[in-house]
Every structure is written in C-alpha cells, then in structure tokens.
Motif scaffolding. Structure first.
Motif, PDB file in Angstrom:
ATOM      1  N   TYR A 269     -25.699 -13.563 -27.420  1.00  0.00           N
ATOM      2  CA  TYR A 269     -24.236 -13.487 -27.459  1.00  0.00           C
ATOM      3  C   TYR A 269     -23.718 -12.063 -27.313  1.00  0.00           C
ATOM      4  CZ  TYR A 269     -19.389 -14.050 -28.774  1.00  0.00           C
ATOM      5  OH  TYR A 269     -18.019 -14.019 -28.763  1.00  0.00           O
ATOM      6  N   GLN A 270     -24.383 -11.103 -27.935  1.00  0.00           N
ATOM      7  CA  GLN A 270     -23.868  -9.732 -27.904  1.00  0.00           C
ATOM      8  C   GLN A 270     -23.796  -9.167 -26.483  1.00  0.00           C
ATOM      9  OE1 GLN A 270     -25.699  -6.947 -30.586  1.00  0.00           O
ATOM     10  NE2 GLN A 270     -25.802  -8.428 -32.282  1.00  0.00           N
ATOM     11  N   ASP A 271     -24.592  -9.726 -25.568  1.00  0.00           N
ATOM     12  CA  ASP A 271     -24.609  -9.199 -24.200  1.00  0.00           C
ATOM     13  C   ASP A 271     -23.383  -9.604 -23.388  1.00  0.00           C
ATOM     14  OD1 ASP A 271     -27.184  -7.733 -23.929  1.00  0.00           O
ATOM     15  OD2 ASP A 271     -28.024  -9.670 -24.505  1.00  0.00           O
ATOM     16  N   PHE A 272     -22.762 -10.729 -23.742  1.00  0.00           N
ATOM     17  CA  PHE A 272     -21.649 -11.179 -22.892  1.00  0.00           C
ATOM     18  C   PHE A 272     -20.418 -11.660 -23.652  1.00  0.00           C
ATOM     19  CE2 PHE A 272     -23.728 -15.156 -23.869  1.00  0.00           C
ATOM     20  CZ  PHE A 272     -22.754 -16.142 -23.774  1.00  0.00           C
ATOM     21  N   GLY A 273     -20.471 -11.677 -24.973  1.00  0.00           N
ATOM     22  CA  GLY A 273     -19.350 -12.215 -25.736  1.00  0.00           C
ATOM     23  C   GLY A 273     -18.034 -11.501 -25.493  1.00  0.00           C
ATOM     24  N   VAL A 274     -18.096 -10.192 -25.273  1.00  0.00           N
ATOM     25  CA  VAL A 274     -16.879  -9.399 -25.056  1.00  0.00           C
ATOM     26  C   VAL A 274     -16.162  -9.801 -23.770  1.00  0.00           C
ATOM     27  CG1 VAL A 274     -16.115  -7.061 -24.447  1.00  0.00           C
ATOM     28  CG2 VAL A 274     -17.605  -7.412 -26.411  1.00  0.00           C
ATOM     29  N   TYR A 275     -16.887 -10.384 -22.817  1.00  0.00           N
ATOM     30  CA  TYR A 275     -16.332 -10.572 -21.474  1.00  0.00           C
ATOM     31  C   TYR A 275     -15.705 -11.945 -21.253  1.00  0.00           C
ATOM     32  CZ  TYR A 275     -19.092  -6.389 -21.036  1.00  0.00           C
ATOM     33  OH  TYR A 275     -19.601  -5.139 -21.246  1.00  0.00           O
ATOM     34  N   GLU A 276     -15.564 -12.720 -22.320  1.00  0.00           N
ATOM     35  CA  GLU A 276     -14.958 -14.050 -22.178  1.00  0.00           C
ATOM     36  C   GLU A 276     -13.540 -13.958 -21.617  1.00  0.00           C
ATOM     37  OE1 GLU A 276     -13.575 -17.732 -25.065  1.00  0.00           O
ATOM     38  OE2 GLU A 276     -15.442 -16.668 -25.541  1.00  0.00           O
ATOM     39  N   THR A 277     -12.747 -13.038 -22.141  1.00  0.00           N
ATOM     40  CA  THR A 277     -11.381 -12.856 -21.628  1.00  0.00           C
ATOM     41  C   THR A 277     -11.397 -12.572 -20.137  1.00  0.00           C
ATOM     42  OG1 THR A 277     -10.829 -11.838 -23.748  1.00  0.00           O
ATOM     43  CG2 THR A 277      -9.228 -11.590 -21.963  1.00  0.00           C
ATOM     44  N   CYS A 278     -12.344 -11.752 -19.735  1.00  0.00           N
ATOM     45  CA  CYS A 278     -12.396 -11.288 -18.348  1.00  0.00           C
ATOM     46  C   CYS A 278     -12.732 -12.423 -17.386  1.00  0.00           C
ATOM     47  CB  CYS A 278     -13.427 -10.166 -18.248  1.00  0.00           C
ATOM     48  SG  CYS A 278     -13.324  -9.218 -16.737  1.00  0.00           S
ATOM     49  N   TYR A 279     -13.828 -13.137 -17.653  1.00  0.00           N
ATOM     50  CA  TYR A 279     -14.206 -14.161 -16.670  1.00  0.00           C
ATOM     51  C   TYR A 279     -13.268 -15.361 -16.709  1.00  0.00           C
ATOM     52  CZ  TYR A 279     -17.216 -16.229 -20.431  1.00  0.00           C
ATOM     53  OH  TYR A 279     -17.715 -16.771 -21.594  1.00  0.00           O
ATOM     54  N   LEU A 280     -12.673 -15.649 -17.864  1.00  0.00           N
ATOM     55  CA  LEU A 280     -11.674 -16.721 -17.896  1.00  0.00           C
ATOM     56  C   LEU A 280     -10.436 -16.335 -17.091  1.00  0.00           C
ATOM     57  CD1 LEU A 280     -11.762 -17.997 -21.603  1.00  0.00           C
ATOM     58  CD2 LEU A 280     -12.806 -19.033 -19.580  1.00  0.00           C
ATOM     59  N   GLY A 281     -10.015 -15.085 -17.201  1.00  0.00           N
ATOM     60  CA  GLY A 281      -8.853 -14.630 -16.440  1.00  0.00           C
ATOM     61  C   GLY A 281      -9.095 -14.628 -14.946  1.00  0.00           C
ATOM     62  N   ILE A 282     -10.301 -14.215 -14.549  1.00  0.00           N
ATOM     63  CA  ILE A 282     -10.655 -14.245 -13.125  1.00  0.00           C
ATOM     64  C   ILE A 282     -10.537 -15.669 -12.592  1.00  0.00           C
ATOM     65  CG2 ILE A 282     -12.550 -13.987 -11.483  1.00  0.00           C
ATOM     66  CD1 ILE A 282     -13.594 -11.678 -13.250  1.00  0.00           C
ATOM     67  N   LEU A 283     -11.178 -16.601 -13.290  1.00  0.00           N
ATOM     68  CA  LEU A 283     -11.178 -17.992 -12.828  1.00  0.00           C
ATOM     69  C   LEU A 283      -9.780 -18.590 -12.856  1.00  0.00           C
ATOM     70  CD1 LEU A 283     -14.406 -19.342 -14.587  1.00  0.00           C
ATOM     71  CD2 LEU A 283     -14.154 -18.584 -12.215  1.00  0.00           C
ATOM     72  N   ALA A 284      -8.991 -18.247 -13.873  1.00  0.00           N
ATOM     73  CA  ALA A 284      -7.661 -18.845 -14.015  1.00  0.00           C
ATOM     74  C   ALA A 284      -6.756 -18.491 -12.842  1.00  0.00           C
ATOM     75  CB  ALA A 284      -7.029 -18.391 -15.332  1.00  0.00           C
ATOM     76  N   HIS A 285      -6.651 -17.204 -12.543  1.00  0.00           N
ATOM     77  CA  HIS A 285      -5.744 -16.798 -11.470  1.00  0.00           C
ATOM     78  C   HIS A 285      -6.285 -17.183 -10.095  1.00  0.00           C
ATOM     79  CE1 HIS A 285      -2.186 -14.692 -12.913  1.00  0.00           C
ATOM     80  NE2 HIS A 285      -2.903 -14.324 -13.954  1.00  0.00           N
ATOM     81  N   CYS A 286      -7.548 -16.890  -9.850  1.00  0.00           N
ATOM     82  CA  CYS A 286      -8.098 -17.169  -8.518  1.00  0.00           C
ATOM     83  C   CYS A 286      -8.096 -18.664  -8.218  1.00  0.00           C
ATOM     84  CB  CYS A 286      -9.503 -16.593  -8.402  1.00  0.00           C
ATOM     85  SG  CYS A 286      -9.553 -14.792  -8.441  1.00  0.00           S
ATOM     86  N   SER A 287      -8.453 -19.476  -9.203  1.00  0.00           N
ATOM     87  CA  SER A 287      -8.455 -20.928  -8.981  1.00  0.00           C
ATOM     88  C   SER A 287      -7.039 -21.469  -8.832  1.00  0.00           C
ATOM     89  CB  SER A 287      -9.178 -21.637 -10.130  1.00  0.00           C
ATOM     90  OG  SER A 287     -10.535 -21.252 -10.191  1.00  0.00           O
ATOM     91  N   GLY A 288      -6.083 -20.868  -9.531  1.00  0.00           N
ATOM     92  CA  GLY A 288      -4.693 -21.282  -9.356  1.00  0.00           C
ATOM     93  C   GLY A 288      -4.208 -21.037  -7.940  1.00  0.00           C
ATOM     94  N   TRP A 289      -4.495 -19.847  -7.421  1.00  0.00           N
ATOM     95  CA  TRP A 289      -4.107 -19.537  -6.038  1.00  0.00           C
ATOM     96  C   TRP A 289      -4.846 -20.430  -5.040  1.00  0.00           C
ATOM     97  CZ3 TRP A 289      -5.044 -13.959  -7.889  1.00  0.00           C
ATOM     98  CH2 TRP A 289      -3.851 -13.395  -8.365  1.00  0.00           C
ATOM     99  N   ALA A 290      -6.150 -20.597  -5.248  1.00  0.00           N
ATOM    100  CA  ALA A 290      -6.939 -21.410  -4.316  1.00  0.00           C
ATOM    101  C   ALA A 290      -6.490 -22.865  -4.328  1.00  0.00           C
ATOM    102  CB  ALA A 290      -8.425 -21.314  -4.669  1.00  0.00           C
ATOM    103  N   THR A 291      -6.137 -23.367  -5.505  1.00  0.00           N
ATOM    104  CA  THR A 291      -5.688 -24.759  -5.610  1.00  0.00           C
ATOM    105  C   THR A 291      -4.362 -24.960  -4.889  1.00  0.00           C
ATOM    106  OG1 THR A 291      -6.858 -25.035  -7.715  1.00  0.00           O
ATOM    107  CG2 THR A 291      -5.072 -26.583  -7.239  1.00  0.00           C
ATOM    108  N   ALA A 292      -3.447 -24.015  -5.062  1.00  0.00           N
ATOM    109  CA  ALA A 292      -2.160 -24.110  -4.359  1.00  0.00           C
ATOM    110  C   ALA A 292      -2.365 -24.051  -2.848  1.00  0.00           C
ATOM    111  CB  ALA A 292      -1.231 -22.988  -4.815  1.00  0.00           C
ATOM    112  N   ALA A 293      -3.268 -23.177  -2.415  1.00  0.00           N
ATOM    113  CA  ALA A 293      -3.558 -23.085  -0.983  1.00  0.00           C
ATOM    114  C   ALA A 293      -4.130 -24.396  -0.463  1.00  0.00           C
ATOM    115  CB  ALA A 293      -4.528 -21.935  -0.717  1.00  0.00           C
ATOM    116  N   ARG A 294      -5.063 -24.988  -1.228  1.00  0.00           N
ATOM    117  CA  ARG A 294      -5.664 -26.248  -0.781  1.00  0.00           C
ATOM    118  C   ARG A 294      -4.620 -27.358  -0.689  1.00  0.00           C
ATOM    119  NH1 ARG A 294     -10.807 -28.229  -0.895  1.00  0.00           N
ATOM    120  NH2 ARG A 294     -11.300 -26.086  -0.267  1.00  0.00           N
ATOM    121  N   GLU A 295      -3.652 -27.367  -1.588  1.00  0.00           N
ATOM    122  CA  GLU A 295      -2.591 -28.375  -1.521  1.00  0.00           C
ATOM    123  C   GLU A 295      -1.814 -28.248  -0.208  1.00  0.00           C
ATOM    124  OE1 GLU A 295      -0.387 -27.564  -5.042  1.00  0.00           O
ATOM    125  OE2 GLU A 295      -1.840 -28.514  -6.382  1.00  0.00           O
ATOM    126  N   CYS A 296      -1.549 -27.013   0.198  1.00  0.00           N
ATOM    127  CA  CYS A 296      -0.843 -26.798   1.467  1.00  0.00           C
ATOM    128  C   CYS A 296      -1.721 -27.166   2.654  1.00  0.00           C
ATOM    129  CB  CYS A 296      -0.396 -25.340   1.574  1.00  0.00           C
ATOM    130  SG  CYS A 296       0.861 -24.857   0.368  1.00  0.00           S
TER     131      CYS A 296
END
Length: 508
Positions: A269-296
């Motif tokens: 856990y100590q190796d990656f626990g700090v980065y939860e905010t980071c990878y969740l934020g990456i996935l949240a924004h990028c997937s939101g944009w990609a999903t909207a693009a796919r809808e179009c």
C-alpha cells in the motif's frame, strides 16, 4: 497479440453505381478511410485479407437478394481504389466470411488473436462475420468510419449490437496508436496533487511499520468509454515495485458498464496509496471526454467527427482533452498540442477574423491557398458576409477546383445551421459543377443535433463538435480495497474479495 485486417465485400457490385446492390454514395465515402486504415496497418506489417462474394448463378441467396457479384463478373472484383492492396482474397458465398471458406486456416497461420473488420454491409456480412469471429474467441475491432450499409438505421443498430452484445471494440475510423509514454510531472510523484488524508495515511503506516500487500479495485459510477488508463499505467510504472505487484486493466477506448472493474492494483500500500487521487482524476476527466466524443461519433453513423473544443477549457488541459476525444472516436482535433499527443496532424479551417481582415471569404481563402502547403486541405468558412449558398459558390469558383470543403457555422442569431440550408448549399454546389466540394457543419452540435441532420437527410460529410465534448461532466470513479495480505475484505456496502471481470488483462 497478432492483428489481421479483414476487408469485407469492398467490391464493385456494392460500391459502384448502377449495380443492383449498390450501397449508395454514403458507402463510397468510407473508401478513403478504409484505404488509410489498410495503408497504416500494412506499414506496421499487419496482414490484410480481403473476403468477398463470389456467387454461383443459381445461388440460393438470390431468393432473398437480387443476383449480384457472380463469380468472374465485373461486380465481383475489388474496387480499383483498393485493388493494389488486395494481395490475399478469399471468396465467400455466405453472410459470414468464415462459412465454407478457408479463412479460419489463414488466420491460424498468421497466429491471429485480433481481427480488425471493415467494409460493407455493417448489418449483414460485417455483422455476421464479427459474430462468428467472437464465437471463435477472437478479439474484434471495428473502425466505425470504415463500415457502411444500405440502411443507415440498421447499420447503427448493428454497430450498437456488436459493441454491447458481442463485445466488439468499436474504434475511431483513424485510431492512432495509443500513446504509452506519458511524462508524469514531478509534483504528482511528490504527492502535491493528492488528497491530504492519503499523505497522512502513508505517513502513519510508515511510522507504525505497517505495509501490507493490498488489492485496490477501481470502478465507474456510470457506463462510458475508458480513457486515461495509459497515463495511469505510466504513473504506476514509476511508483510500484518490480516485484510483489501486478496491475490488471481494460484497454484505452474500451466501453465499460456501471460498477465494472476497469483497474485492479495489487502492491504494497505505501507504494501507491498516495496516488489514488491522481489516477482517479485522470480516469474521471479523460473518460468523461471520451464518452461524450463516442456519443457524438455514434450519432454520426460513420461520418467523421472532429474535436473543436480547445477554446472551452484551460490551456493546460487542451492536449489531454483532445487526445481523449480522439480515443472516443473523433477523427482529429483542431489544436496542435492535442494532435501531437495523439500522434496525428491537426485539422483547421479559416476563422472569421481572417475573412473580416481580408474583406471577403474568397480573398481569405485565396490567401490561405497561396500561403499554406499543398498538404493542408482547403476548407472555407462560409457565413461571414454573404448567405452561405452565395459564399460557397463564390469561393468554389475563385478556388478553381482546389476547394476541398465548406464549413457551415451559422450563429444562433441567424437561426443556426439547418438541414434545409445544408441541402440548399449542396444543391447549388452540384448545380455549379462543384460536386466534389464537401460540407462540414459546426456550431452547438451534440448527439441530438447530429441525429436531426441525418434523420432529415442533410448531405453532410463531417461534423465539428466543440463544447459538448470539452464541457462534458467528469465520469466519477471509485477505488476500494478488496484484499489485505490476501484476505478478502471490504467496507460496508461492498463485496469482499476480488470482483470477477474476465475482460481485465494483466498489463504490469
């Protein structure tokens, strides 16, 4: 993973006017995209296999369809635009390219695990071939802009069915290679972008001498298209130990369902626990944009969609927003930064500013033609001083055959672009001898507007979408611990232990 491209029924009988099963002008528009796909895959050494109808004169299929593509006839030939790429051709007499052919043997010789399918018709031979391929265990990719059908609505249904039921990966018609070498900023690695409680958690565990091997699972709150996983993997590669850790994930561009596990991390856990905010934020924004693009892109029914949304976001995220739109299916974007990140060439037209400064659309377009290299398409914006019909014809005449496209972007103050306006512009361009000039539409587009144009039969060749993609809501992801030192565990409301998902692949 070994890829093979399967080109289905790109024959004269389906793609040349005058034949009984001619698929129409919209089907012919996929030819450049198919050729680009084949050339790109060929450069990477991907085997290309053409399959096509070669019927006997008394074929039982002629009880359901008019006689077509009889073996040895002109109709049964590969279209000239692709014939130089058709070194391998397999004749078929059924809807599935696998039925009573040697295709399975050829694929086995190539060691194929993934089949990229393009061609016609989306809802007939492409669908049946994809279905058989999935039943045989192949991964199947289908570039949305490289298939077409007689019936657009049936084609849209078939795409949706293949993606949601068969598990086919529907991709951009010109999907670039995924970017895997993401540079991770030092402040991310230092934890400056992390929620404070993660920093304190790791600090406490270090001081207490506790560092269990845990399994973290990440899942979304709604359906969508996964994007950002390659950047998240780049982050994890820098922080996880080479031993005693593993990462499982879906692929960039995969569709996912609500609460489906898209990422699973097992490591101390100590190796990656700090980065939860980071990878969740990456996935949240990028997937939101990609999903909207796919809808179009889905609404566009195979027509290309460009991302024009850079002006709606902070400059620091322009590149990743446009990259995400391309992962979602857009064929290109307007910003240099976004195109560079996606490994593509940016696409642009002419702004109103140049037209106003030059005094007319024709003058601005001629200046553009003089100063820009021949590789840049000549696309004119035609709503500045005159009505769109008059400006389109005037610019086409001034350009003397060099105009590629006109873009209609009528503002809301003048009623926006309508299907009738597009039809009128098309009619006058054709009447004046400029049938090769294509039409793009932009301005306030979303999936409903795109469907409106197509349902009304507007002869549009390209859509440029801005704020619907760039302003899309981030797609929330949640990360939960499911194992600690191999023991199943979970907080209340979650199921302990690993969540089954056969679509996950080990990536680290």
């Amino acid at each position: 993973m070994s890829r093979v491209v399967l080109v289905v029924d790109m024959l004269r009988g389906f793609l040349e006017e005058g034949n009984p099963l001619y698929c129409g002008a919209r089907a012919r528009r996929i030819i450049p995209a198919v050729k680009q796909l084949l050339q790109r895959e060929s450069e990477h050494g991907t085997p290309i296999i053409f399959v096509g109808d070669q019927h006997q004169p008394d074929d039982p299929e002629f009880q359901r369809f008019p006689p077509h593509c009889v073996a040895g006839s002109r109709e049964s030939e590969v279209i000239p635009e692709l014939s130089d790429l058709a070194d391998t051709f397999i004749a078929k007499q059924h809807l599935s390219a696998f039925t009573d052919t040697g295709l399975a043997t050829v694929l086995e010789k190539h060691g194929a695990t993934t089949i990229v399918i393009c061609g016609v018709c989306t809802d007939i031979c492409v669908l049946h071939t994809a279905s058989t391929a999935r039943e045989k265990g192949y991964d199947v990719e289908l570039p949305a802009g490289c298939v077409a059908s007689f019936d657009e609505k049936n084609g849209v249904f078939a795409l949706d069915h293949m993606e949601k039921v068969l598990g086919v990966r529907v991709t951009s018609p010109s999907s670039p290679p995924l970017r895997r070498d993401w540079a991770i900023p030092q402040d991310w690695l230092d934890g400056d972008t992390a929620d404070l409680y993660f920093l304190r958690t790791v600090e406490i565990l270090k001081k207490e001498g506790i560092n269990p091997v845990v399994t973290m699972e990440v899942f979304p709150r709604r359906d969508g298209i996964l994007c950002g996983i390659e950047e998240a993997k780049s982050l994890l590669r820098q922080v996880l130990p080479t031993q005693n850790s593993e990462v499982w994930a879906l692929e960039e561009g995969d569709s996912f369902s609500r609460k489906e596990v898209v990422l699973r991390i097992t490591a101390p856990y100590q190796d990656f626990g700090v980065y939860e905010t980071c990878y969740l934020g990456i996935l949240a924004h990028c997937s939101g944009w990609a999903t909207a693009a796919r809808e179009c892109v889905s609404a566009a029914r195979g027509l290309p969609v460009l991302s024009f949304g850079a002006r709606h976001v902070h400059p620091s995220v322009v590149a990743v927003m446009e990259y995400s739109a391309i992962v979602g299916g857009c064929t290109g974007c307007a910003s240099t930064a976004g195109a560079r990140l996606a490994g593509m060439t940016p696409v642009g037209t002419i702004p109103h500013a140049l037209i106003i400064i030059m005094g007319s659309t024709a003058a601005a377009t001629l200046a553009f033609d003089r100063e820009m290299g021949p590789e840049v398409p000549r696309i004119a914006l035609v709503d500045t001083f005159e009505d769109e019909v008059r400006e389109s014809v005037a610019v086409a005449k001034a350009m003397k055959g060099k105009l590629s496209m006109v873009r209609l972007d009528t503002p809301s103050e003048r009623g926006r672009v309508t299907a009738e306006l597009v039809k009128e512009v098309r009619a006058w361009l054709d009447l004046e001898g400029f049938s090769a000039v294509q039409i793009a539409v932009s301005g306030g587009l979303d999936p409903d507007r795109i469907r409106y144009f197509l349902d009304e039969g507007a002869p549009i060749d390209l859509f440029a979408v801005g704020s619907y993609i760039s302003d899309s809501r981030p797609l929330d992801f949640t990360a939960d611990l499911h194992e600690v030192d191999g023991k199943p565990i979970a907080k209340r409301g979650r199921m302990p232990g690993l969540t089954p998902n056969p679509s996950l692949k080990r990536v680290m």
